[in-house]
Write a protein that holds these residues in place. Sequence first.
Motif, short mmCIF file in Angstrom:
data_model
loop_
_atom_site.label_atom_id
_atom_site.label_comp_id
_atom_site.label_asym_id
_atom_site.label_seq_id
_atom_site.Cartn_x
_atom_site.Cartn_y
_atom_site.Cartn_z
N THR A 46 14.49 -4.22 -4.98
CA THR A 46 13.12 -3.73 -5.08
C THR A 46 13.07 -2.31 -5.65
N TYR A 47 11.89 -1.89 -6.02
CA TYR A 47 11.71 -0.51 -6.49
C TYR A 47 10.28 -0.05 -6.20
N PHE A 48 10.11 1.25 -6.08
CA PHE A 48 8.80 1.83 -5.80
C PHE A 48 8.83 3.31 -6.16
N ILE A 49 7.68 3.94 -6.11
CA ILE A 49 7.57 5.38 -6.36
C ILE A 49 7.48 6.09 -5.02
N ARG A 50 8.19 7.19 -4.89
CA ARG A 50 7.94 8.05 -3.73
C ARG A 50 7.71 9.47 -4.26
N SER A 51 6.78 10.15 -3.60
CA SER A 51 6.35 11.47 -4.06
C SER A 51 6.32 12.46 -2.91
N TRP A 52 6.52 13.72 -3.26
CA TRP A 52 6.42 14.80 -2.29
C TRP A 52 5.42 15.83 -2.81
N THR A 95 0.84 -1.20 0.00
CA THR A 95 0.00 0.00 0.00
C THR A 95 0.88 1.26 0.00
N VAL A 96 0.25 2.41 -0.10
CA VAL A 96 0.98 3.68 -0.07
C VAL A 96 1.06 4.19 1.36
N ASP A 97 2.26 4.38 1.86
CA ASP A 97 2.47 4.96 3.19
C ASP A 97 2.55 6.48 3.06
N ILE A 98 1.86 7.18 3.95
CA ILE A 98 1.85 8.65 3.92
C ILE A 98 2.49 9.17 5.19
N ARG A 144 -0.35 -0.56 -11.82
CA ARG A 144 -0.87 -0.67 -10.45
C ARG A 144 -0.15 0.28 -9.51
N GLN A 145 1.17 0.37 -9.65
CA GLN A 145 1.96 1.27 -8.81
C GLN A 145 1.60 2.73 -9.08
N VAL A 146 1.47 3.08 -10.36
CA VAL A 146 1.15 4.46 -10.74
C VAL A 146 -0.22 4.85 -10.22
N ILE A 147 -1.21 3.99 -10.44
CA ILE A 147 -2.59 4.29 -10.02
C ILE A 147 -2.68 4.42 -8.51
N ALA A 148 -2.05 3.50 -7.78
CA ALA A 148 -2.09 3.55 -6.31
C ALA A 148 -1.48 4.84 -5.80
N GLN A 149 -0.36 5.26 -6.40
CA GLN A 149 0.33 6.48 -5.97
C GLN A 149 -0.54 7.71 -6.21
N VAL A 190 4.44 16.72 2.14
CA VAL A 190 3.89 15.43 2.58
C VAL A 190 4.53 14.36 1.71
N LEU A 191 5.03 13.29 2.34
CA LEU A 191 5.73 12.22 1.62
C LEU A 191 4.80 11.03 1.40
N PHE A 192 4.78 10.52 0.16
CA PHE A 192 4.00 9.34 -0.20
C PHE A 192 4.97 8.26 -0.69
N ILE A 193 4.98 7.10 -0.02
CA ILE A 193 5.87 6.00 -0.38
C ILE A 193 5.01 4.85 -0.90
N GLY A 194 5.17 4.53 -2.19
CA GLY A 194 4.27 3.60 -2.86
C GLY A 194 4.59 2.12 -2.70
N PRO A 195 3.73 1.26 -3.28
CA PRO A 195 3.90 -0.19 -3.21
C PRO A 195 5.21 -0.64 -3.87
N GLU A 196 5.80 -1.70 -3.32
CA GLU A 196 7.06 -2.22 -3.83
C GLU A 196 6.85 -3.34 -4.85
N GLU A 197 7.80 -3.43 -5.78
CA GLU A 197 7.90 -4.55 -6.71
C GLU A 197 9.33 -5.07 -6.64
N THR A 198 9.52 -6.34 -7.02
CA THR A 198 10.86 -6.92 -6.99
C THR A 198 11.45 -7.03 -8.39
N LEU A 199 12.77 -7.06 -8.44
CA LEU A 199 13.49 -7.29 -9.69
C LEU A 199 14.07 -8.69 -9.65
N GLY A 200 13.69 -9.54 -10.58
CA GLY A 200 14.19 -10.90 -10.58
C GLY A 200 13.38 -11.80 -9.67
#
Length: 214
Positions: free
Chosen positions: A72-78, A41-44, A171-176, A53-63
């Motif tokens: 791993t990788y995710f989106i974070r927004s301010w 989920t997105v942590d705020i 999914r990551q973009v929409i959730a963010q 305000v910081l938004f830390i998005g859902p994680e995905e794995t590489l490999g």
Amino acid sequence: MQRSTFLIAGVMTALFITGCTPQKMGYQPSSTIETSRLRSTVDIKDDQFEKSVLFIGPEETLGAGVLSEFNTYFIRSWVDKGTLVATHQVYVNDYGSGWKFWNSAKDENSNIMEFVSISSHVGSCRYGCSYFESFGASIDDKTLRSKRETGYRIKFSAKNGAEKVVHITPRQVIAQLEAIDARFPPQKVKEEAAQPKVKSDKQNQRQNKTLKQK
């Protein structure tokens, strides 16, 4: 007697096989364990001492495999509390047996992106050292919003020749974006942007003083 011996041996064998079967006793496949450790989920984070305000998005794995949880990788927004302007960044965690020195990023359209070196450290060296590098690339709000349906592919490159392609999923973009828009409705952001900047009394006084001096 011989029959009893065979019967006991059969029971013991059955018990041994049952005890060694990994599906028993609450066993979980490695993929399930890894997935459960990822943020879904997105942590705020809204700190009164911070301007954004910081938004830390859902994680995905590489490999795949046991070590995928370290890659791993995710989106974070301010989102600026005053201007309501949003800025975004894809955040990547990389694990390896040596330094790679990640230093550049390009998107799926060959556009050079702003690369951000975030952190690096050495983990346990008991059986050979582990090297962790975190880095990212900046994404503007307009671009991220245009990737709701397709996602966004970014290729990172390192000084040692390594390359890593990260696919930010729809999914990551929409959730963010849904988390951001729920906290800062788009209509309110537009209204804030359309409002003229009102100068404070002190600013007006300084401007009048400057004009008088001229």
